[in-house]
Design an enzyme around this catalytic site. Structure first.
Site, mmCIF file in Angstrom:
data_model
loop_
_atom_site.group_PDB
_atom_site.id
_atom_site.type_symbol
_atom_site.label_atom_id
_atom_site.label_comp_id
_atom_site.label_asym_id
_atom_site.label_seq_id
_atom_site.Cartn_x
_atom_site.Cartn_y
_atom_site.Cartn_z
ATOM 1 N N LYS A 145 0.827 -1.211 0.000
ATOM 2 C CA LYS A 145 0.000 0.000 0.000
ATOM 3 C C LYS A 145 0.859 1.259 0.000
ATOM 4 O O LYS A 145 1.744 1.408 0.838
ATOM 5 C CB LYS A 145 -0.889 0.014 1.255
ATOM 6 C CG LYS A 145 -1.821 -1.184 1.345
ATOM 7 C CD LYS A 145 -2.597 -1.180 2.648
ATOM 8 C CE LYS A 145 -1.708 -1.408 3.849
ATOM 9 N NZ LYS A 145 -2.470 -1.640 5.105
ATOM 10 N N THR A 163 -7.377 9.679 8.470
ATOM 11 C CA THR A 163 -7.051 8.365 7.907
ATOM 12 C C THR A 163 -6.888 7.309 9.002
ATOM 13 O O THR A 163 -6.260 6.281 8.789
ATOM 14 C CB THR A 163 -5.745 8.442 7.085
ATOM 15 O OG1 THR A 163 -4.722 8.995 7.923
ATOM 16 C CG2 THR A 163 -5.902 9.286 5.833
ATOM 17 N N GLY A 194 -7.422 4.198 10.803
ATOM 18 C CA GLY A 194 -8.081 2.922 10.517
ATOM 19 C C GLY A 194 -8.249 2.572 9.050
ATOM 20 O O GLY A 194 -8.940 1.620 8.705
ATOM 21 N N THR A 195 -7.570 3.318 8.163
ATOM 22 C CA THR A 195 -7.729 3.011 6.724
ATOM 23 C C THR A 195 -7.230 1.609 6.390
ATOM 24 O O THR A 195 -7.856 0.889 5.605
ATOM 25 C CB THR A 195 -6.978 4.022 5.833
ATOM 26 O OG1 THR A 195 -5.629 4.111 6.300
ATOM 27 C CG2 THR A 195 -7.611 5.379 5.849
ATOM 28 N N GLY A 196 -6.105 1.223 6.997
ATOM 29 C CA GLY A 196 -5.529 -0.103 6.724
ATOM 30 C C GLY A 196 -6.459 -1.219 7.195
ATOM 31 O O GLY A 196 -6.638 -2.232 6.510
ATOM 32 N N CYS A 197 -7.073 -1.023 8.365
ATOM 33 C CA CYS A 197 -8.008 -2.028 8.916
ATOM 34 C C CYS A 197 -9.213 -2.156 7.992
ATOM 35 O O CYS A 197 -9.650 -3.266 7.646
ATOM 36 C CB CYS A 197 -8.501 -1.624 10.308
ATOM 37 S SG CYS A 197 -7.181 -1.325 11.490
HETATM 38 N N1 ATP Z 1 -5.081 10.436 1.579
HETATM 39 C C1 ATP Z 1 -5.423 9.330 0.902
HETATM 40 N N2 ATP Z 1 -6.216 9.419 -0.190
HETATM 41 C C2 ATP Z 1 -6.590 8.320 -0.885
HETATM 42 N N3 ATP Z 1 -6.197 7.078 -0.534
HETATM 43 C C3 ATP Z 1 -5.402 6.926 0.554
HETATM 44 C C4 ATP Z 1 -4.981 8.030 1.322
HETATM 45 N N4 ATP Z 1 -4.206 7.563 2.353
HETATM 46 C C5 ATP Z 1 -4.159 6.227 2.223
HETATM 47 N N5 ATP Z 1 -4.862 5.822 1.123
HETATM 48 C C6 ATP Z 1 -5.112 4.466 0.673
HETATM 49 O O1 ATP Z 1 -5.751 3.809 1.761
HETATM 50 C C7 ATP Z 1 -5.364 2.447 1.810
HETATM 51 C C8 ATP Z 1 -4.745 2.157 3.164
HETATM 52 O O2 ATP Z 1 -3.393 2.488 3.059
HETATM 53 P P1 ATP Z 1 -2.398 2.968 4.192
HETATM 54 O O3 ATP Z 1 -1.034 2.914 3.559
HETATM 55 O O4 ATP Z 1 -2.863 4.276 4.735
HETATM 56 O O5 ATP Z 1 -2.602 1.839 5.252
HETATM 57 P P2 ATP Z 1 -2.077 1.730 6.713
HETATM 58 O O6 ATP Z 1 -0.891 2.632 6.913
HETATM 59 O O7 ATP Z 1 -1.910 0.305 6.996
HETATM 60 O O8 ATP Z 1 -3.303 2.296 7.533
HETATM 61 P P3 ATP Z 1 -3.413 2.571 9.111
HETATM 62 O O9 ATP Z 1 -3.267 4.068 9.219
HETATM 63 O O10 ATP Z 1 -4.767 2.120 9.449
HETATM 64 O O11 ATP Z 1 -2.311 1.825 9.802
HETATM 65 C C9 ATP Z 1 -4.437 2.249 0.599
HETATM 66 O O12 ATP Z 1 -5.197 1.846 -0.513
HETATM 67 C C10 ATP Z 1 -3.866 3.642 0.374
HETATM 68 O O13 ATP Z 1 -3.419 3.798 -0.955
HETATM 69 C C1 HMH Z 2 -6.374 -2.317 17.416
HETATM 70 C C2 HMH Z 2 -5.747 -1.589 16.287
HETATM 71 N N1 HMH Z 2 -5.376 -2.269 15.202
HETATM 72 C C3 HMH Z 2 -4.787 -1.631 14.169
HETATM 73 C C4 HMH Z 2 -4.564 -0.280 14.217
HETATM 74 C C5 HMH Z 2 -3.878 0.416 13.051
HETATM 75 O O1 HMH Z 2 -4.572 1.458 12.557
HETATM 76 C C6 HMH Z 2 -4.979 0.415 15.386
HETATM 77 N N2 HMH Z 2 -4.804 1.743 15.517
HETATM 78 N N3 HMH Z 2 -5.561 -0.275 16.389
#
Ligand code: ATP
Ligand code: HMH
Length: 266
Positions: free
Chosen positions: A178, A209, A211-214
């Site tokens: 990602k 953003t 929780g976007t990854g979750c």
């Molecule tokens: N500002 C943004 N605009 C559009 N898409 C985004 C943006 N930020 C992240 N993404 C997308 O959101 C998804 C999650 O990616 P990200 O790399 O933020 O995950 P993460 O770091 O694991 O998230 P978390 O913050 O929950 O740990 C990916 O598809 C990424 O390309």
């Molecule tokens: C419990 C939990 N899992 C994953 C993340 C990553 O966003 C978070 N902030 N909290």
């Protein structure tokens, strides 16, 4: 009887509702799947960061897994925050028992959006060596990719190479790298062992953003539980998370949470 897609998340919690188990269950519900959850750690956190963590005893995590697997159908599962090695061992045992018949999506959570660590250092190695080869797909962000590969990731070329390395050398079923942490477009690369797919969306100008990854990995899990192909599951999940970021809520004083259709207020 009609197929009822059943999705399970094994992860930590977020009482502020934007990440972890809460984000996963909301996403499962949005995508019309039956959602289930096994809690690993109860985390006191919000949009500003992590205030405290209470880890559940491993025996109790095992009991929850037994409660689910002894009674419920599971068509796809995801793991998020797994804080230590002994938790990982018991979870690995249950995933092994599914004999790769249940799609396994690993979000290799290491730190929260705020930068607070969510797993202990040694557990990262277990995650890489033992859990990674069991996955259908792993979804690392850039810092997680750097840890998993031991390489610096600075360009889209590096991301593609990392995806191939994680599958070919480390044994993941597929890897979705990602690019949320890069500049420019929000580009992710999927390598499924055969070819590289690119998923590119405009970058939305927001700090919300949390929780976007979750949300993304939960959407992939939901889509796989419905029987979609890996490519389709990621394609629809990318669209889902982009819209969830576009309509994210400016609530809380830190990084606000993503937002889904059911609660969309325009
Ligand atoms: N500002 C943004 N605009 C559009 N898409 C985004 C943006 N930020 C992240 N993404 C997308 O959101 C998804 C999650 O990616 P990200 O790399 O933020 O995950 P993460 O770091 O694991 O998230 P978390 O913050 O929950 O740990 C990916 O598809 C990424 O390309
Ligand atoms: C419990 C939990 N899992 C994953 C993340 C990553 O966003 C978070 N902030 N909290």
């Amino acid at each position: 009887m009609k197929h009822i897609p059943c999705a399970l998340t094994i992860a930590g919690t977020d009482p502020s509702g934007g990440a972890g188990i809460q984000a996963d269950l909301k996403t499962f519900q949005e995508l019309q799947t039956y959602g289930m959850s096994v809690v690993t750690s109860v985390v006191a956190q919000n949009t500003t960061g992590v205030q405290d963590v209470h880890h559940l005893p491993v025996e109790f995590i095992e009991q929850q897994l037994e409660s689910v697997f002894s009674d419920m159908p599971v068509h796809a599962l995801k793991t998020g925050m797994i804080a230590n090695e002994s938790m990982m061992e018991v979870i690995a045992r249950y995933i092994t028992k599914t004999k790769k018949e249940v799609a396994y999506v690993m979000d290799p959570v290491m730190v929260a959006t705020s930068g607070d660590p969510l797993i202990v250092e040694e557990a990262r190695h277990f995650l890489k060596k033992e859990l990674l080869p069991m996955t259908t797909i792993v979804t690392p962000n850039l810092p997680e990719t750097e840890f998993i590969t031991g390489r610096q990731i600075e360009s889209t070329e590096d991301m593609k190479e990392a995806a191939a390395y994680i599958v070919d050398e480390l044994g993941a079923g597929a890897a979705l790298i990602k690019g949320g942490h890069l500049q420019g477009k929000a580009v992710d690369f999927l390598f499924d062992g055969h070819r590289i797919y690119t998923f590119s969306e405009e970058r939305i100008n927001t700090k919300n953003t949390h929780g976007t990854g979750c949300t993304y990995s939960a959407a992939i899990t939901a889509n796989l539980s419905k029987g979609l192909s890996l490519y389709e599951a990621v394609l629809h999940a990318k669209n889902f998370v982009t819209e969830a970021i576009r309509y994210s809520f400016p609530i809380g004083s830190g990084n606000g949470p993503t937002n889904h259709w059911a609660t969309r207020i325009e």
